[in-house]
Design a protein around this motif. Structure first.
Motif, PDB file in Angstrom:
ATOM      1  N   LEU A   9       0.829  -1.199   0.000  1.00  0.00           N
ATOM      2  CA  LEU A   9       0.000   0.000   0.000  1.00  0.00           C
ATOM      3  C   LEU A   9       0.866   1.254   0.000  1.00  0.00           C
ATOM      4  O   LEU A   9       0.594   2.202  -0.746  1.00  0.00           O
ATOM      5  CB  LEU A   9      -0.933  -0.008   1.217  1.00  0.00           C
ATOM      6  CG  LEU A   9      -1.928   1.139   1.294  1.00  0.00           C
ATOM      7  CD1 LEU A   9      -2.867   1.103   0.100  1.00  0.00           C
ATOM      8  CD2 LEU A   9      -2.712   1.085   2.588  1.00  0.00           C
ATOM      9  N   PHE A  10       1.926   1.258   0.790  1.00  0.00           N
ATOM     10  CA  PHE A  10       2.843   2.392   0.825  1.00  0.00           C
ATOM     11  C   PHE A  10       3.508   2.612  -0.533  1.00  0.00           C
ATOM     12  O   PHE A  10       3.620   3.748  -1.005  1.00  0.00           O
ATOM     13  CB  PHE A  10       3.905   2.159   1.900  1.00  0.00           C
ATOM     14  CG  PHE A  10       4.955   3.220   1.938  1.00  0.00           C
ATOM     15  CD1 PHE A  10       4.674   4.485   2.427  1.00  0.00           C
ATOM     16  CD2 PHE A  10       6.231   2.950   1.464  1.00  0.00           C
ATOM     17  CE1 PHE A  10       5.649   5.470   2.453  1.00  0.00           C
ATOM     18  CE2 PHE A  10       7.208   3.923   1.483  1.00  0.00           C
ATOM     19  CZ  PHE A  10       6.916   5.194   1.976  1.00  0.00           C
ATOM     20  N   LEU A  11       3.932   1.539  -1.187  1.00  0.00           N
ATOM     21  CA  LEU A  11       4.557   1.662  -2.498  1.00  0.00           C
ATOM     22  C   LEU A  11       3.572   2.158  -3.553  1.00  0.00           C
ATOM     23  O   LEU A  11       3.944   2.934  -4.433  1.00  0.00           O
ATOM     24  CB  LEU A  11       5.165   0.323  -2.917  1.00  0.00           C
ATOM     25  CG  LEU A  11       6.408  -0.100  -2.152  1.00  0.00           C
ATOM     26  CD1 LEU A  11       6.852  -1.484  -2.599  1.00  0.00           C
ATOM     27  CD2 LEU A  11       7.525   0.906  -2.325  1.00  0.00           C
ATOM     28  N   LEU A  12       2.325   1.733  -3.467  1.00  0.00           N
ATOM     29  CA  LEU A  12       1.311   2.220  -4.395  1.00  0.00           C
ATOM     30  C   LEU A  12       1.068   3.716  -4.220  1.00  0.00           C
ATOM     31  O   LEU A  12       0.988   4.465  -5.201  1.00  0.00           O
ATOM     32  CB  LEU A  12      -0.007   1.454  -4.210  1.00  0.00           C
ATOM     33  CG  LEU A  12      -0.051   0.056  -4.800  1.00  0.00           C
ATOM     34  CD1 LEU A  12      -1.347  -0.636  -4.391  1.00  0.00           C
ATOM     35  CD2 LEU A  12       0.061   0.113  -6.302  1.00  0.00           C
ATOM     36  N   VAL A  13       0.953   4.154  -2.977  1.00  0.00           N
ATOM     37  CA  VAL A  13       0.744   5.579  -2.699  1.00  0.00           C
ATOM     38  C   VAL A  13       1.960   6.383  -3.149  1.00  0.00           C
ATOM     39  O   VAL A  13       1.831   7.442  -3.772  1.00  0.00           O
ATOM     40  CB  VAL A  13       0.446   5.808  -1.199  1.00  0.00           C
ATOM     41  CG1 VAL A  13       0.476   7.270  -0.846  1.00  0.00           C
ATOM     42  CG2 VAL A  13      -0.901   5.196  -0.840  1.00  0.00           C
ATOM     43  N   LEU A  14       3.153   5.887  -2.868  1.00  0.00           N
ATOM     44  CA  LEU A  14       4.373   6.578  -3.272  1.00  0.00           C
ATOM     45  C   LEU A  14       4.476   6.668  -4.792  1.00  0.00           C
ATOM     46  O   LEU A  14       4.842   7.711  -5.342  1.00  0.00           O
ATOM     47  CB  LEU A  14       5.587   5.834  -2.700  1.00  0.00           C
ATOM     48  CG  LEU A  14       6.928   6.518  -2.855  1.00  0.00           C
ATOM     49  CD1 LEU A  14       6.950   7.806  -2.041  1.00  0.00           C
ATOM     50  CD2 LEU A  14       8.032   5.593  -2.423  1.00  0.00           C
ATOM     51  N   LEU A  19       3.950   9.876  -9.746  1.00  0.00           N
ATOM     52  CA  LEU A  19       3.351  10.078 -11.061  1.00  0.00           C
ATOM     53  C   LEU A  19       2.666  11.436 -11.163  1.00  0.00           C
ATOM     54  O   LEU A  19       2.813  12.140 -12.164  1.00  0.00           O
ATOM     55  CB  LEU A  19       2.348   8.956 -11.343  1.00  0.00           C
ATOM     56  CG  LEU A  19       1.676   8.978 -12.713  1.00  0.00           C
ATOM     57  CD1 LEU A  19       2.701   8.724 -13.801  1.00  0.00           C
ATOM     58  CD2 LEU A  19       0.584   7.930 -12.769  1.00  0.00           C
ATOM     59  N   VAL A  20       1.933  11.818 -10.137  1.00  0.00           N
ATOM     60  CA  VAL A  20       1.268  13.129 -10.131  1.00  0.00           C
ATOM     61  C   VAL A  20       2.308  14.245 -10.128  1.00  0.00           C
ATOM     62  O   VAL A  20       2.176  15.226 -10.850  1.00  0.00           O
ATOM     63  CB  VAL A  20       0.312  13.238  -8.920  1.00  0.00           C
ATOM     64  CG1 VAL A  20      -0.178  14.660  -8.735  1.00  0.00           C
ATOM     65  CG2 VAL A  20      -0.861  12.300  -9.092  1.00  0.00           C
TER      66      VAL A  20
END
Length: 44
Positions: A9-14, A19-20
């Motif tokens: 989950l942390f890697l997905l958020v990071l 990307l943004v």
């Protein structure tokens, strides 16, 4: 198992934040140039 889920989950958020940030700060504008092509019309 919970630690692994938190890591994913942390890697997905990071990744999403990265990307943004790249979309806002990176140079994503296309190269612009004028293209002139003749067009043949078969009108009878």
């Amino acid at each position: 198992m919970g630690r692994l889920l938190k890591l994913v989950l942390f890697l997905l958020v990071l990744g999403f934040v990265g990307l943004v940030g790249y979309a806002y700060l990176g140079d994503l504008s296309p190269e612009q140039r004028e293209i002139t092509l003749p067009v043949g019309l078969n009108v009878e």
